[in-house]
Design a protein around this motif. Structure first.
Motif, PDB file in Angstrom:
ATOM      1  N   SER A 199       0.838  -1.192   0.000  1.00 54.16           N
ATOM      2  CA  SER A 199       0.000   0.000   0.000  1.00 54.16           C
ATOM      3  C   SER A 199       0.871   1.239   0.000  1.00 54.16           C
ATOM      4  O   SER A 199       1.991   1.231   0.514  1.00 54.16           O
ATOM      5  N   ASP A 219       0.313   4.188   5.003  1.00 54.67           N
ATOM      6  CA  ASP A 219       0.630   3.491   6.253  1.00 54.67           C
ATOM      7  C   ASP A 219       0.163   4.371   7.401  1.00 54.67           C
ATOM      8  O   ASP A 219       0.648   5.492   7.581  1.00 54.67           O
ATOM      9  N   GLU A 225      -8.662  -1.018  13.642  1.00 56.19           N
ATOM     10  CA  GLU A 225      -7.466  -1.324  12.851  1.00 56.19           C
ATOM     11  C   GLU A 225      -7.559  -2.770  12.362  1.00 56.19           C
ATOM     12  O   GLU A 225      -7.244  -3.702  13.095  1.00 56.19           O
ATOM     13  N   TYR A 267      -6.524  -3.903   8.930  1.00 52.51           N
ATOM     14  CA  TYR A 267      -5.427  -4.304   8.044  1.00 52.51           C
ATOM     15  C   TYR A 267      -4.099  -4.108   8.775  1.00 52.51           C
ATOM     16  O   TYR A 267      -3.264  -3.264   8.423  1.00 52.51           O
ATOM     17  N   THR A 316      -9.284   0.595   9.294  1.00 50.21           N
ATOM     18  CA  THR A 316      -8.004   1.227   9.014  1.00 50.21           C
ATOM     19  C   THR A 316      -6.903   0.165   9.002  1.00 50.21           C
ATOM     20  O   THR A 316      -7.164  -1.029   9.148  1.00 50.21           O
ATOM     21  N   GLY A 317      -5.662   0.611   8.865  1.00 46.34           N
ATOM     22  CA  GLY A 317      -4.568  -0.351   8.884  1.00 46.34           C
ATOM     23  C   GLY A 317      -3.208   0.303   8.849  1.00 46.34           C
ATOM     24  O   GLY A 317      -3.060   1.494   8.568  1.00 46.34           O
ATOM     25  N   GLY A 318      -2.195  -0.490   9.135  1.00 49.85           N
ATOM     26  CA  GLY A 318      -0.833   0.007   9.112  1.00 49.85           C
ATOM     27  C   GLY A 318       0.155  -1.061   9.515  1.00 49.85           C
ATOM     28  O   GLY A 318      -0.221  -2.187   9.880  1.00 49.85           O
ATOM     29  N   VAL A 330      -3.805  -1.142   3.005  1.00 50.20           N
ATOM     30  CA  VAL A 330      -4.779  -0.137   3.422  1.00 50.20           C
ATOM     31  C   VAL A 330      -5.509   0.418   2.193  1.00 50.20           C
ATOM     32  O   VAL A 330      -4.875   0.916   1.265  1.00 50.20           O
ATOM     33  N   VAL A 348      -9.329   5.269   2.937  1.00 53.68           N
ATOM     34  CA  VAL A 348      -9.333   5.324   4.401  1.00 53.68           C
ATOM     35  C   VAL A 348      -8.920   6.694   4.947  1.00 53.68           C
ATOM     36  O   VAL A 348      -9.571   7.214   5.869  1.00 53.68           O
TER      37      VAL A 348
END
Length: 284
Positions: free
Chosen positions: A9, A12, A220, A222, A246-248, A267, A271
């Motif tokens: 992605s 981040d 969160e 991802y 969301t994600g990181g 991600v 988002v």
């Protein structure tokens, strides 16, 4: 990361710098992100917003959008829960004062960790931990790195497992917020509140019920350390609950955590805008 080494992605939303327990300065972190091909990065240091200004300046220079964030540690009985805040205003007094108290608690905990390790015949010096932390918020990761440097552990993860988790000789709990208070602080700073790495929460269903009542904005899902199937399950859960998935990466530095390179979580592109919209609801 893909087989070719490129990020999954260009976004981040979970990273750390030397302002807390990362190994890159805020500016160097953004430079690393730019070189990796990321275009959006959230700086979410533990209990501090001290790196946001430098990261934002680097982002402007390098063409990386830097989202001002924070990660707050909270107490849930015998365990803990981490809350991420996005699009926060670091100048809000209530958040600034709360973060100062949390950082003071971190410093006192570091002293007790070193004392307990020395009593367990694992001698390290508090000065080494403090020098490693520099002007940042001291954390267990700094102790772990000193343990590795002194030959008491092979890796940071090994140091945590041997010495720094509950039941081990160097574990020391510290005063934390409760989760609802963390959500309120983030909202009070005009930000969107997201439950971090939810599989670390002992009773996720119960905590989500409570957090939804106080306005939790996201989950969160991802998270780079989770298998893809689990990420998809969490994203589906977020959708059912009306939360932003969301994600990181939870990046702390190169080689610090296996599989947690910048951009290692898939991600979705929309988002950041969704988080900005949620934050706008709390900044009015």
């Amino acid at each position: 990361m893909t087989a070719a080494g490129s990020p999954l992605s260009a976004i981040d939303l979970h990273t750390h710098s030397t302002a807390s327990d990362g190994t890159d300065s805020p500016g160097a972190l953004v430079e690393r992100a730019a070189h990796a091909g990321l275009r959006t990065l959230a700086l979410t240091d533990h209990d501090t917003t001290g790196g946001i200004a430098a990261a934002t300046d680097s982002g402007r220079r390098l063409g990386v959008v830097v989202i001002p964030g924070v990660e707050l540690s909270t107490d849930v009985g015998a365990g803990e829960l981490h809350m991420l805040g996005y699009f926060i205003d670091p100048s809000r007094g209530v958040l600034h004062d709360a973060l100062r108290r949390l950082r003071d608690g971190r410093a006192r905990r570091a002293e007790r960790i070193v004392e307990q390790l020395r009593a367990a015949d694992v001698p390290i010096a508090l000065g080494d931990v403090e020098r490693l932390a520099g002007d940042g918020a001291v954390g267990r990761a700094h102790v772990a790195r000193v343990l590795v440097a002194n030959g008491h552990a092979s890796t940071v993860d090994d140091a945590f497992a041997r010495y720094l988790v509950p039941g081990r000789p160097g574990y020391v709990p510290r005063p934390r917020l409760n989760p609802a208070a963390a959500v309120a602080l983030i909202h009070g700073a005009g930000g969107a509140a997201v439950l971090a790495h939810p599989d670390s929460v002992a009773d996720l269903d119960a905590e989500l019920r409570t957090l939804l009542e106080v306005g939790l904005d996201g989950l969160e899902s991802y998270y780079a350390a989770y298998p893809l199937a689990r990420q998809q399950q969490l994203a589906a859960l977020a959708a059912r609950l009306g939360l932003i998935a969301t994600g990181g990466s939870d990046f702390h530095g190169p080689g610090e955590r296996e599989g947690s390179e910048l951009g290692a979580a898939p991600v979705p592109d929309d988002v950041p805008a969704l988080l900005a919209g949620a934050a706008a609801n709390w900044s009015r």
